[in-house]
Design an enzyme around this catalytic site. Structure first.
Site, PDB file in Angstrom:
ATOM      1  N   HIS A 168      -0.257   0.865 -10.455  1.00 10.39           N
ATOM      2  CA  HIS A 168      -1.043  -0.088  -9.655  1.00 10.39           C
ATOM      3  C   HIS A 168      -1.541  -1.265 -10.493  1.00 10.39           C
ATOM      4  CE1 HIS A 168      -3.393  -0.207  -5.633  1.00 10.39           C
ATOM      5  NE2 HIS A 168      -3.166  -1.423  -6.066  1.00 10.39           N
ATOM      6  N   GLU A 191      -2.799   8.079  -4.355  1.00 16.41           N
ATOM      7  CA  GLU A 191      -3.139   7.686  -5.734  1.00 16.41           C
ATOM      8  C   GLU A 191      -4.364   8.441  -6.241  1.00 16.41           C
ATOM      9  OE1 GLU A 191      -3.483   3.467  -6.325  1.00 16.41           O
ATOM     10  OE2 GLU A 191      -1.638   3.057  -5.233  1.00 16.41           O
ATOM     11  N   ARG A 214       0.856  -1.176   0.000  1.00 19.31           N
ATOM     12  CA  ARG A 214       0.000   0.000   0.000  1.00 19.31           C
ATOM     13  C   ARG A 214       0.900   1.236   0.000  1.00 19.31           C
ATOM     14  NH1 ARG A 214      -3.415  -2.637  -1.752  1.00 19.31           N
ATOM     15  NH2 ARG A 214      -5.480  -3.136  -0.931  1.00 19.31           N
TER      16      ARG A 214
END
Length: 312
Positions: A278, A260, A231
Site C-alpha cells: 500500500h 489488509e 481498494r
C-alpha cells in the site's frame, strides 16, 4: 476545541492544529482499535483519521461533540458519512493531492509486472542468476498495447495522460461519457476482453466489491495483466490466485488487499504477481500534503468556515 489524531503526523501539521485547539495523538502500537477510538472521541470536537480506521455509527455516537471528521485519504469507505450527516458532523477527504503520485506509481507497477522486475530481483537475491541469455525471463512490450481503465476519476485520468509516452492506447469504463482525448469508452465486458493491461480506479462500494471475480478474470486475455491501486475488496483475491495459477491471465500487480495487512496465502507462492504494501501515495511530499489538507479542513470547520474539501 479538542482534536484527536489517530496516527502520528508531521510536526508542522500538528503545530497548525494546535493553533486552534488541544491536540491528542494516538500513541499506541499499530492501528488504534475500535474500542480505543470510541473512547478517544469522547469530548473531542474534531477527528483526524486514516483509511485504516472505521468511523462507524458507534464511533460517531460516542463523539457527541464532534463537528468534523477529516479523513487523510481520497476514498472514504471507512466513514459512515450518512450517519455523520444525520448528526450534523462534517466529513472531509483529501482529493487531488495524491493524484500525480498514484498515477506515477500505477505506471511503476505496470512496468514492473510486464518486465518481470520483482521476479528477476528475487532470482538475483537467491543467487540463482547464471548470466545473460538471449531468451531469459522475457517480458512484454507496452507499445501498441491497450490500457483499460476501470473507472475514470482524477487518478485514472492522470494515468491515461501518461499512456502516450509509452505508445499505449487507452480504453475506459465510466457511468457517463467523459472528455478524455484519444480514449475510447467501453462496457466493462468489452474492456476486459480487449485490454492488455486492466487498471482499477473505482471507489469501494457494494457495487464494486468483488467487481473483479472469477467471471471477470475469465473474460480477460491470457496475455493480460491486472493492476490494483484502488481498494483491495474490488478484487476477489481467491479468484485472482486461481486465475494466476491457471494462467488465465499473465500477471497481476497489487498495492491494496481485501483484508489488509492480511494477504491471500496462495498469492505468495506465485511468481507472476507483484505484491506491494500500500505505497501508491507514499512519498514525503504527497503524504505531507494530505495531512496538511486534512488539518486545513479541521481548522476551517472549527473556525466557523466551510470545509476546504467536503465529501460530496
Amino acid at each position: 476545541m479538542n482534536i484527536f489524531v489517530t496516527r502520528t503526523l508531521p510536526s508542522s501539521v500538528i503545530a497548525k492544529l494546535e493553533a486552534v485547539g488541544n491536540v491528542e495523538v494516538f500513541s499506541g502500537e499499530g492501528s488504534i482499535t475500535p474500542a480505543q477510538l470510541r473512547a478517544a472521541v469522547v469530548g473531542k470536537h474534531a477527528l483526524v483519521t486514516m483509511l485504516t480506521e472505521q468511523v462507524d455509527a458507534a464511533v460517531l455516537e460516542a463523539g457527541t461533540d464532534l463537528k468534523v471528521v477529516a479523513n487523510v485519504a481520497v476514498g472514504y469507505n471507512n466513514l459512515d458519512v450518512a450517519t455523520a450527516r444525520a448528526r450534523g458532523i462534517i466529513c472531509t477527504n483529501t482529493p487531488d493531492v495524491l493524484t500525480e503520485s498514484v498515477a506515477d506509481f500505477t505506471w511503476a507497477l505496470i512496468l514492473a509486472i510486464t518486465r518481470r522486475l520483482s521476479e528477476g530481483e528475487r532470482v538475483v537475491r537467491r543467487r540463482e542468476w547464471k548470466g545473460w541469455a538471449f531468451d531469459y525471463m522475457l517480458g512484454t512490450e507496452l507499445r501498441g498495447k491497450q490500457l483499460g481503465l476501470v473507472g475514470l476519476g482524477r487518478i485514472a485520468a492522470a494515468v491515461a495522460a501518461r499512456a502516450s509516452v509509452f505508445g499505449v492506447r487507452v480504453a475506459y469504463t465510466s457511468r457517463s461519457e467523459k472528455s478524455l482525448p484519444n480514449a475510447e469508452r467501453m462496457s466493462l465486458d468489452q474492456l476486459l476482453n480487449t485490454s492488455d493491461i486492466v487498471s482499477l480506479h473505482v471507489p469501494l462500494t457494494p457495487d464494486t466489491t468483488h467487481l473483479i471475480d472469477k467471471k471477470a478474470l475469465a473474460r480477460m486475455k491470457r496475455t493480460a495483466y491486472l493492476i490494483n491501486t484502488a481498494r483491495g475488496p474490488v478484487v476477489d483475491e481467491a479468484a485472482l490466485a486461481w486465475a494466476l495459477q491457471q494462467r488465465l491471465i499473465a500477471g497481476a500487480a497489487l498495492d491494496v488487499y481485501e483484508k489488509e495487512p492480511v494477504i491471500h496465502p496462495d498469492l505468495f507462492a506465485l511468481e507472476n504477481v507483484l505484491l506491494v504494501p500500500h505505497l501508491a501515495s507514499g512519498t514525503t511530499e504527497t503524504r505531507t500534503g494530505m495531512a496538511e489538507l486534512a488539518a486545513d479542513n479541521v481548522i476551517a470547520v472549527l473556525s466557523g468556515r466551510p470545509p476546504v474539501t467536503p465529501i460530496p
